[in-house]
Scaffold this active site. Structure first.
Site, PDB file in Angstrom:
ATOM      1  CE  LYS A  35      -0.258  -0.193   4.763  1.00  0.00           C
ATOM      2  NZ  LYS A  35      -1.344  -0.707   6.117  1.00  0.00           N
ATOM      3  NE  ARG A 128      -5.678  -0.885  12.229  1.00  0.00           N
ATOM      4  CZ  ARG A 128      -4.735  -0.616  11.396  1.00  0.00           C
ATOM      5  NH1 ARG A 128      -4.134   0.097  11.112  1.00  0.00           N
ATOM      6  NH2 ARG A 128      -4.381  -1.949  10.701  1.00  0.00           N
TER       7      ARG A 128
HETATM    8  C1  PLP Z   1      -0.402  -1.360   6.665  1.00  0.00           C
HETATM    9  C2  PLP Z   1      -0.765  -2.673   7.520  1.00  0.00           C
HETATM   10  C3  PLP Z   1       0.374  -3.680   7.513  1.00  0.00           C
HETATM   11  C4  PLP Z   1       1.819  -3.219   7.018  1.00  0.00           C
HETATM   12  O1  PLP Z   1       2.499  -2.522   8.091  1.00  0.00           O
HETATM   13  P1  PLP Z   1       3.974  -2.019   7.950  1.00  0.00           P
HETATM   14  O2  PLP Z   1       4.416  -1.341   9.077  1.00  0.00           O
HETATM   15  O3  PLP Z   1       4.103  -1.314   6.839  1.00  0.00           O
HETATM   16  O4  PLP Z   1       5.016  -3.342   7.807  1.00  0.00           O
HETATM   17  C5  PLP Z   1       0.194  -4.784   7.958  1.00  0.00           C
HETATM   18  N1  PLP Z   1      -1.015  -5.105   8.496  1.00  0.00           N
HETATM   19  C6  PLP Z   1      -2.102  -4.296   8.443  1.00  0.00           C
HETATM   20  C7  PLP Z   1      -3.343  -4.756   8.693  1.00  0.00           C
HETATM   21  C8  PLP Z   1      -2.117  -3.070   7.577  1.00  0.00           C
HETATM   22  O5  PLP Z   1      -3.009  -2.234   7.736  1.00  0.00           O
END
Ligand code: PLP
Length: 359
Positions: A35, A128
């Site tokens: 993302k 969350r």
């Molecule tokens: C964005 C996200 C990740 C990735 O997190 P990083 O800190 O970039 O490794 C993993 N799991 C969920 C649910 C996320 O929203």
């Protein structure tokens, strides 16, 4: 064209390789989270050659763009009811916490005559998404098992996002023990146990990752070469995969204090300036509409960012050893918010730097 986001594919591939090796050695699969750079298709295609096990994104539009890549795709943001048709179409696995949504997903899967795989989110305290109380977890599992077109393949948690809670032997241990309870109680395989994001990596070095965790979801770690719990660099990775390059549109000597009565700035804030006398100031053609300026770092260590309005970013170049001219380019490294915003802005061009192959 400028401003532009430059992506060094070779460095990114190296990062992905090193992190995959590290995880695989610890019996963990890697879900690469795409993302932060909007899942740019050509970029993901290149990195996915490095041993990645799943592609993961929070946006269904991004997964849709990755359909030609032959890896299982996970939707990691619990979906909106209004996007469930797309979820069935473009994700092989989706994360969930709401029974109502899972039931609707089952209805759509039934119409299409397919079985869709889901993962139940468990909230271990970061507050969350996810089921928080034990009763809620087992109640949800029982109800999910009644749905004919849904297959529950595992559970997952997310930490260090909203609440800043660090992953630990204890909280991930609870995830592992919930998984084994579900396995026993309902005679399920349940082999997808997702122990968090880039902030969980440090547990590998400490030898504290519970052995029942089967995968991690890595975004930042691959992109920045850093684990996300303490911000420590990961050995042999690159921290300069992404660079923002901007062009100077004005250079002038001016005072450091604005002249006249101070009201509010373009964003309604009352500004506060330090008097550093006359300084050499440069304006680059990028602004708050494009990037989170608190998240960009000039590569020239002698440049200070003074501030920005929607389309102008103002730099103090007084102390730089380089004699900048209008038209010159200034480079910045990015932090998470800087990368997210630069990748998302349609005003920031994207330039993919491929490996130069010597004949
Ligand atoms: C964005 C996200 C990740 C990735 O997190 P990083 O800190 O970039 O490794 C993993 N799991 C969920 C649910 C996320 O929203």
């Amino acid at each position: 064209m400028y401003p532009r986001l430059e992506i060094d594919i070779k460095k990114l591939r190296e990062n992905a390789r090193i992190l995959c090796d590290k995880c695989h050695k610890n019996n963990l699969k890697v879900a690469m989270v795409t993302k932060s750079y909007c899942a740019m298709q050509s970029v993901v295609e290149e990195i996915s050659k490095e041993g990645i096990d799943y592609l993961a994104d929070s946006r269904i539009q991004n997964l849709k763009n990755l359909q030609n890549i032959d890896l299982p795709k996970i939707l990691i943001r619990i979906p909106m009811i209004s996007e469930l048709e797309e979820v069935i179409k473009y994700a092989d696995i989706s994360f969930h916490s709401e029974l109502l949504v899972i039931k609707r997903l089952n209805d759509i899967a039934k119409l299409k005559n397919i079985i869709h795989k889901i993962v139940l989110m468990i909230d271990l305290g970061d507050l969350r998404e996810g089921c928080f109380y034990d009763e809620e977890i087992y109640y949800n599992v029982e109800k999910i098992l009644e749905l004919e077109n849904i297959e529950l393949i595992g559970i997952a948690t997310n930490l260090t996002c909203y609440g800043g809670v660090l992953p630990s032997k204890d909280n991930l241990g609870r995830l592992a023990s919930i998984a084994s309870k579900i396995r026993e109680k309902y005679d399920l395989k349940l082999d997808f146990i997702s122990g968090g994001n880039s902030s969980s990596l440090y547990l590998l070095d400490n030898g504290e990752m519970p052995k029942d965790i089967t995968n991690l979801r890595l975004g930042e770690a691959i992109v920045f070469g850093k684990e996300a719990a303490y911000g420590k660099k990961i050995d042999n990775t690159n921290d300069d995969v992404f660079k923002l390059v901007c062009e100077i549109i004005e250079i002038k000597k001016k005072p450091s204090l604005p002249i006249g009565e101070i009201g509010v700035d373009a964003f309604g804030n009352i500004p506060n300036y330090e008097d550093k006398g006359i300084m050499k100031r440069a304006i680059v053609g990028i602004g708050k509409q494009d990037i989170d300026i608190s998240s960009v770092i000039p590569c020239d260590k002698c440049i200070d960012i003074l501030g920005a309005s929607s389309d102008h970013m103002i730099l103090d170049i007084t102390n730089s050893k380089k004699d900048y001219e209008v038209g010159d380019k200034v480079e910045f490294l990015l932090k998470y918010g800087g990368l997210l915003s630069a990748a998302t802005s349609k005003y920031v061009y994207k330039k993919i730097i491929k490996e130069t192959v010597l004949a």
